[in-house]
Design a protein around this motif. Structure first.
Motif, PDB file in Angstrom:
ATOM      1  N   ARG A 106      30.363 -54.313   1.722  1.00  0.00           N
ATOM      2  CA  ARG A 106      29.932 -55.706   1.599  1.00  0.00           C
ATOM      3  C   ARG A 106      29.762 -56.110   0.128  1.00  0.00           C
ATOM      4  O   ARG A 106      30.167 -57.200  -0.273  1.00  0.00           O
ATOM      5  CB  ARG A 106      28.624 -55.934   2.355  1.00  0.00           C
ATOM      6  N   GLU A 107      29.158 -55.234  -0.668  1.00  0.00           N
ATOM      7  CA  GLU A 107      28.971 -55.533  -2.090  1.00  0.00           C
ATOM      8  C   GLU A 107      30.309 -55.633  -2.810  1.00  0.00           C
ATOM      9  O   GLU A 107      30.499 -56.514  -3.650  1.00  0.00           O
ATOM     10  CB  GLU A 107      28.094 -54.458  -2.746  1.00  0.00           C
ATOM     11  N   HIS A 108      31.220 -54.733  -2.480  1.00  0.00           N
ATOM     12  CA  HIS A 108      32.549 -54.762  -3.109  1.00  0.00           C
ATOM     13  C   HIS A 108      33.264 -56.079  -2.807  1.00  0.00           C
ATOM     14  O   HIS A 108      33.787 -56.740  -3.711  1.00  0.00           O
ATOM     15  CB  HIS A 108      33.383 -53.575  -2.615  1.00  0.00           C
ATOM     16  N   ALA A 119      31.224 -65.413   0.591  1.00  0.00           N
ATOM     17  CA  ALA A 119      30.337 -64.695  -0.344  1.00  0.00           C
ATOM     18  C   ALA A 119      28.873 -64.951  -0.004  1.00  0.00           C
ATOM     19  O   ALA A 119      28.051 -64.021  -0.051  1.00  0.00           O
ATOM     20  CB  ALA A 119      30.641 -65.111  -1.787  1.00  0.00           C
ATOM     21  N   ASP A 120      28.539 -66.181   0.363  1.00  0.00           N
ATOM     22  CA  ASP A 120      27.164 -66.499   0.747  1.00  0.00           C
ATOM     23  C   ASP A 120      26.751 -65.713   1.997  1.00  0.00           C
ATOM     24  O   ASP A 120      25.632 -65.209   2.082  1.00  0.00           O
ATOM     25  CB  ASP A 120      26.986 -67.997   1.004  1.00  0.00           C
ATOM     26  N   GLY A 121      27.650 -65.621   2.956  1.00  0.00           N
ATOM     27  CA  GLY A 121      27.364 -64.845   4.169  1.00  0.00           C
ATOM     28  C   GLY A 121      27.147 -63.373   3.856  1.00  0.00           C
ATOM     29  O   GLY A 121      26.251 -62.732   4.410  1.00  0.00           O
ATOM     30  N   LEU A 122      27.960 -62.841   2.952  1.00  0.00           N
ATOM     31  CA  LEU A 122      27.784 -61.442   2.553  1.00  0.00           C
ATOM     32  C   LEU A 122      26.467 -61.251   1.811  1.00  0.00           C
ATOM     33  O   LEU A 122      25.765 -60.259   2.036  1.00  0.00           O
ATOM     34  CB  LEU A 122      28.965 -60.990   1.688  1.00  0.00           C
ATOM     35  N   LEU A 138      35.852 -60.153   8.888  1.00  0.00           N
ATOM     36  CA  LEU A 138      34.425 -59.955   8.639  1.00  0.00           C
ATOM     37  C   LEU A 138      33.593 -60.358   9.857  1.00  0.00           C
ATOM     38  O   LEU A 138      32.636 -59.676  10.232  1.00  0.00           O
ATOM     39  CB  LEU A 138      33.976 -60.732   7.398  1.00  0.00           C
ATOM     40  N   PHE A 139      33.979 -61.459  10.493  1.00  0.00           N
ATOM     41  CA  PHE A 139      33.275 -61.913  11.697  1.00  0.00           C
ATOM     42  C   PHE A 139      33.394 -60.879  12.818  1.00  0.00           C
ATOM     43  O   PHE A 139      32.394 -60.501  13.444  1.00  0.00           O
ATOM     44  CB  PHE A 139      33.827 -63.265  12.165  1.00  0.00           C
ATOM     45  N   GLU A 140      34.606 -60.410  13.083  1.00  0.00           N
ATOM     46  CA  GLU A 140      34.818 -59.441  14.157  1.00  0.00           C
ATOM     47  C   GLU A 140      34.125 -58.119  13.848  1.00  0.00           C
ATOM     48  O   GLU A 140      33.583 -57.464  14.739  1.00  0.00           O
ATOM     49  CB  GLU A 140      36.308 -59.233  14.406  1.00  0.00           C
ATOM     50  N   ARG A 141      34.120 -57.730  12.592  1.00  0.00           N
ATOM     51  CA  ARG A 141      33.444 -56.504  12.161  1.00  0.00           C
ATOM     52  C   ARG A 141      31.941 -56.631  12.423  1.00  0.00           C
ATOM     53  O   ARG A 141      31.312 -55.728  12.968  1.00  0.00           O
ATOM     54  CB  ARG A 141      33.724 -56.278  10.677  1.00  0.00           C
ATOM     55  N   ASP A 142      31.361 -57.760  12.031  1.00  0.00           N
ATOM     56  CA  ASP A 142      29.936 -57.976  12.262  1.00  0.00           C
ATOM     57  C   ASP A 142      29.621 -58.029  13.751  1.00  0.00           C
ATOM     58  O   ASP A 142      28.581 -57.529  14.192  1.00  0.00           O
ATOM     59  CB  ASP A 142      29.459 -59.250  11.577  1.00  0.00           C
ATOM     60  N   THR A 143      30.501 -58.619  14.523  1.00  0.00           N
ATOM     61  CA  THR A 143      30.316 -58.689  15.971  1.00  0.00           C
ATOM     62  C   THR A 143      30.312 -57.280  16.566  1.00  0.00           C
ATOM     63  O   THR A 143      29.485 -56.962  17.418  1.00  0.00           O
ATOM     64  CB  THR A 143      31.419 -59.543  16.617  1.00  0.00           C
TER      65      THR A 143
END
Length: 173
Positions: free
Chosen positions: A39-41, A83-86, A158-163
């Protein structure tokens, strides 16, 4: 080594090409650290890209290419939302859910992570190599279409990963 095992190994190696300190998800004790590192990267890379796009928008406005400037600014704003979501997930410690994933779900993270780091690298390559003088700003502009597609794909990954991390394996719309 099984086909699935070799695919996981290939994914890990692919990710490490972009992020050498990537530890993976095989050991529960390093999962949160790996998630946070990814996430930081991605956040750092996006901030670099938005700064480059900021410069492009300024140059286009000086050249009175307002349509192209608006189109690039839309891409920049999409990246800033990501970026804000991360940033929010890093502040909230969203990595904790990754520790409880079963082995199958953890192995699926490698696919998402590889896709994410590849998309970010491709975005960097496209933005760094972008010839802003050739941008038209029109909906048919190939560079803008590619940038939009890459950003949308990154957002979806990113959405699917978080899900997946949240335990919802199927995304409903």
């Amino acid at each position: 080594m099984s086909t699935a095992g070799s695919q996981l190994q290939a994914a890990r190696e692919g990710i490490r090409a972009f992020l050498p300190e990537y530890a993976g998800y095989d050991e529960r004790s390093v999962r949160s650290q790996t998630d946070r590192l990814l996430r930081e990267h991605v956040r750092r890379e996006i901030l670099h890209l938005t700064a480059a796009l900021d410069g492009a928008v300024g140059s286009l406005r000086k050249a009175q290419s307002d349509e192209a400037a608006r189109a690039i600014d839309r891409v920049r704003r999409k990246l800033l939302v990501i970026a804000d979501g991360l940033s929010e997930s890093l502040r909230e410690g969203s990595s904790a859910g990754v520790e409880t994933l079963d082995r199958e779900a953890a192995s699926r993270l490698y696919e998402y992570d590889l896709s994410i780091v590849r998309r970010v690298a491709e975005l960097r390559q496209e933005i760094d190599g972008m010839d802003i003088r050739s941008l038209s700003g029109s909906e048919e502009d190939e560079t803008l279409i590619l940038l939009d597609d890459l950003v949308d794909g990154l957002s979806q990954d990113l959405f699917e990963r978080d899900t997946l991390i949240e335990g919802q394996n199927e995304v409903e719309y």
